[in-house]
Motif scaffolding. Sequence first.
Motif, PDB file in Angstrom:
ATOM      1  N   LEU A  33       0.855  -1.182   0.000  1.00 30.17           N
ATOM      2  CA  LEU A  33       0.000   0.000   0.000  1.00 30.17           C
ATOM      3  C   LEU A  33       0.893   1.235   0.000  1.00 30.17           C
ATOM      4  CD1 LEU A  33      -2.575  -1.027   2.747  1.00 30.17           C
ATOM      5  CD2 LEU A  33      -3.036  -0.815   0.309  1.00 30.17           C
ATOM      6  N   ALA A  34       0.397   2.303  -0.582  1.00 34.03           N
ATOM      7  CA  ALA A  34       1.160   3.545  -0.609  1.00 34.03           C
ATOM      8  C   ALA A  34       0.239   4.711  -0.268  1.00 34.03           C
ATOM      9  CB  ALA A  34       1.791   3.754  -1.982  1.00 34.03           C
ATOM     10  N   GLY A  35       0.833   5.758   0.220  1.00 33.31           N
ATOM     11  CA  GLY A  35       0.004   6.899   0.576  1.00 33.31           C
ATOM     12  C   GLY A  35       0.815   8.141   0.832  1.00 33.31           C
ATOM     13  N   TRP A  36       0.085   9.192   1.092  1.00 31.56           N
ATOM     14  CA  TRP A  36       0.686  10.472   1.431  1.00 31.56           C
ATOM     15  C   TRP A  36       0.049  10.980   2.725  1.00 31.56           C
ATOM     16  CZ3 TRP A  36       4.516  12.915  -1.421  1.00 31.56           C
ATOM     17  CH2 TRP A  36       4.765  12.397  -2.702  1.00 31.56           C
ATOM     18  N   PHE A  37       0.844  11.604   3.538  1.00 26.25           N
ATOM     19  CA  PHE A  37       0.312  12.334   4.669  1.00 26.25           C
ATOM     20  C   PHE A  37       1.095  13.640   4.772  1.00 26.25           C
ATOM     21  CE2 PHE A  37       3.625  11.597   7.862  1.00 26.25           C
ATOM     22  CZ  PHE A  37       4.280  10.497   7.351  1.00 26.25           C
ATOM     23  N   ARG A  38       0.604  14.539   5.573  1.00 26.73           N
ATOM     24  CA  ARG A  38       1.260  15.839   5.639  1.00 26.73           C
ATOM     25  C   ARG A  38       1.293  16.361   7.069  1.00 26.73           C
ATOM     26  NH1 ARG A  38      -3.341  19.544   2.524  1.00 26.73           N
ATOM     27  NH2 ARG A  38      -4.913  19.505   4.199  1.00 26.73           N
ATOM     28  N   GLN A  39       2.220  17.248   7.271  1.00 29.40           N
ATOM     29  CA  GLN A  39       2.367  17.951   8.543  1.00 29.40           C
ATOM     30  C   GLN A  39       2.138  19.426   8.255  1.00 29.40           C
ATOM     31  OE1 GLN A  39       6.361  18.179  10.201  1.00 29.40           O
ATOM     32  NE2 GLN A  39       5.528  17.761  12.231  1.00 29.40           N
ATOM     33  N   SER A  43      -1.932  20.378  12.038  1.00 29.47           N
ATOM     34  CA  SER A  43      -1.847  18.976  12.420  1.00 29.47           C
ATOM     35  C   SER A  43      -0.433  18.449  12.260  1.00 29.47           C
ATOM     36  CB  SER A  43      -2.805  18.147  11.555  1.00 29.47           C
ATOM     37  OG  SER A  43      -2.646  16.772  11.823  1.00 29.47           O
ATOM     38  N   ASP A  44      -0.007  17.663  13.254  1.00 30.25           N
ATOM     39  CA  ASP A  44       1.317  17.048  13.154  1.00 30.25           C
ATOM     40  C   ASP A  44       1.350  15.948  12.105  1.00 30.25           C
ATOM     41  OD1 ASP A  44       2.094  17.297  16.705  1.00 30.25           O
ATOM     42  OD2 ASP A  44       2.469  18.673  15.028  1.00 30.25           O
ATOM     43  N   ARG A  45       0.212  15.304  11.908  1.00 33.24           N
ATOM     44  CA  ARG A  45       0.171  14.211  10.946  1.00 33.24           C
ATOM     45  C   ARG A  45      -1.262  14.064  10.454  1.00 33.24           C
ATOM     46  NH1 ARG A  45       3.318   9.163  10.345  1.00 33.24           N
ATOM     47  NH2 ARG A  45       2.017   7.621   9.313  1.00 33.24           N
ATOM     48  N   GLU A  46      -1.473  14.469   9.246  1.00 31.43           N
ATOM     49  CA  GLU A  46      -2.798  14.421   8.650  1.00 31.43           C
ATOM     50  C   GLU A  46      -2.792  13.481   7.445  1.00 31.43           C
ATOM     51  OE1 GLU A  46      -4.139  18.128   7.072  1.00 31.43           O
ATOM     52  OE2 GLU A  46      -6.093  17.357   6.456  1.00 31.43           O
ATOM     53  N   PHE A  47      -3.703  12.550   7.450  1.00 31.29           N
ATOM     54  CA  PHE A  47      -3.850  11.645   6.321  1.00 31.29           C
ATOM     55  C   PHE A  47      -4.290  12.421   5.083  1.00 31.29           C
ATOM     56  CE2 PHE A  47      -4.900   8.144   3.747  1.00 31.29           C
ATOM     57  CZ  PHE A  47      -6.199   8.299   3.291  1.00 31.29           C
ATOM     58  N   VAL A  48      -3.622  12.194   3.970  1.00 38.88           N
ATOM     59  CA  VAL A  48      -3.971  12.871   2.723  1.00 38.88           C
ATOM     60  C   VAL A  48      -4.623  11.898   1.738  1.00 38.88           C
ATOM     61  CG1 VAL A  48      -3.067  14.100   0.716  1.00 38.88           C
ATOM     62  CG2 VAL A  48      -2.160  14.594   2.993  1.00 38.88           C
ATOM     63  N   TYR A  60      -9.209   9.263   0.349  1.00 39.77           N
ATOM     64  CA  TYR A  60      -8.681  10.605   0.571  1.00 39.77           C
ATOM     65  C   TYR A  60      -9.140  11.184   1.901  1.00 39.77           C
ATOM     66  CZ  TYR A  60      -7.640  10.334  -4.388  1.00 39.77           C
ATOM     67  OH  TYR A  60      -7.151   9.941  -5.603  1.00 39.77           O
ATOM     68  N   GLY A  61      -8.321  12.046   2.419  1.00 44.65           N
ATOM     69  CA  GLY A  61      -8.710  12.785   3.596  1.00 44.65           C
ATOM     70  C   GLY A  61      -9.810  13.771   3.248  1.00 44.65           C
ATOM     71  N   TYR A  62     -10.637  14.098   4.230  1.00 46.17           N
ATOM     72  CA  TYR A  62     -11.797  14.945   3.977  1.00 46.17           C
ATOM     73  C   TYR A  62     -11.402  16.297   3.379  1.00 46.17           C
ATOM     74  CZ  TYR A  62     -15.905  17.783   4.904  1.00 46.17           C
ATOM     75  OH  TYR A  62     -16.976  18.630   4.767  1.00 46.17           O
ATOM     76  N   SER A  63     -10.313  16.858   3.872  1.00 51.96           N
ATOM     77  CA  SER A  63      -9.959  18.217   3.464  1.00 51.96           C
ATOM     78  C   SER A  63      -9.389  18.299   2.046  1.00 51.96           C
ATOM     79  CB  SER A  63      -8.945  18.815   4.449  1.00 51.96           C
ATOM     80  OG  SER A  63      -7.758  18.055   4.443  1.00 51.96           O
ATOM     81  N   VAL A  64      -9.026  17.168   1.471  1.00 51.26           N
ATOM     82  CA  VAL A  64      -8.436  17.205   0.130  1.00 51.26           C
ATOM     83  C   VAL A  64      -9.292  16.505  -0.913  1.00 51.26           C
ATOM     84  CG1 VAL A  64      -6.144  17.202   1.194  1.00 51.26           C
ATOM     85  CG2 VAL A  64      -7.073  15.064   0.296  1.00 51.26           C
ATOM     86  N   LYS A  65     -10.348  15.860  -0.477  1.00 47.20           N
ATOM     87  CA  LYS A  65     -11.193  15.097  -1.400  1.00 47.20           C
ATOM     88  C   LYS A  65     -11.743  16.009  -2.488  1.00 47.20           C
ATOM     89  CE  LYS A  65     -13.291  11.793   0.581  1.00 47.20           C
ATOM     90  NZ  LYS A  65     -14.203  10.950   1.390  1.00 47.20           N
ATOM     91  N   ILE A  70      -4.343  10.684  -6.065  1.00 49.03           N
ATOM     92  CA  ILE A  70      -3.173   9.832  -5.887  1.00 49.03           C
ATOM     93  C   ILE A  70      -3.148   8.794  -6.994  1.00 49.03           C
ATOM     94  CG2 ILE A  70      -4.375   8.230  -4.332  1.00 49.03           C
ATOM     95  CD1 ILE A  70      -1.708   7.907  -2.805  1.00 49.03           C
ATOM     96  N   SER A  71      -1.953   8.492  -7.453  1.00 44.92           N
ATOM     97  CA  SER A  71      -1.801   7.454  -8.475  1.00 44.92           C
ATOM     98  C   SER A  71      -0.434   6.802  -8.283  1.00 44.92           C
ATOM     99  CB  SER A  71      -1.932   8.040  -9.882  1.00 44.92           C
ATOM    100  OG  SER A  71      -0.929   9.020 -10.115  1.00 44.92           O
TER     101      SER A  71
END
Length: 124
Positions: A33-39, A43-48, A60-65, A70-71
């Motif tokens: 599995l692969a993914g992105w998250f951001r600081q 937020s210190d760690r937000e799922f993207v 996707y995270g709610y704020s970026v949907k 992602i690909s």
Amino acid sequence: QVQLAESGGGLVQIGGSLILSCVASGGTISNSLAGWFRQTSYSDREFVARIDQRGSFTDYGYSVKGRFRISRDNAKNTVYLQMSNLSPADTGNYYCAVGNDRGQGTRVTVSSGWGQGTPSTVSE
């Protein structure tokens, strides 16, 4: 252990777009599995976003949907994050994760385009 290197971050204006890349070396990403998250400042760690091994399932995270996509290209050992309609709230360090491995991150800064300003006095 796979080494991950993110790139593509930078300065962009509100409403702009960026494409982040995450290139893996030292192993294949095709089984993980692969993914992105951001600081961010919020937020210190937000799922993207995340994507399954074949690229058939994404989440996707709610704020970026609706704005981010992602690909992955397993043949190139690369995961991508297409970001559009960016806002200052998207400013932060973006990290790629594949399996249990994580990259060093790439910085995204979304600017209003206005500078800090400078005081000016006009006298007779």
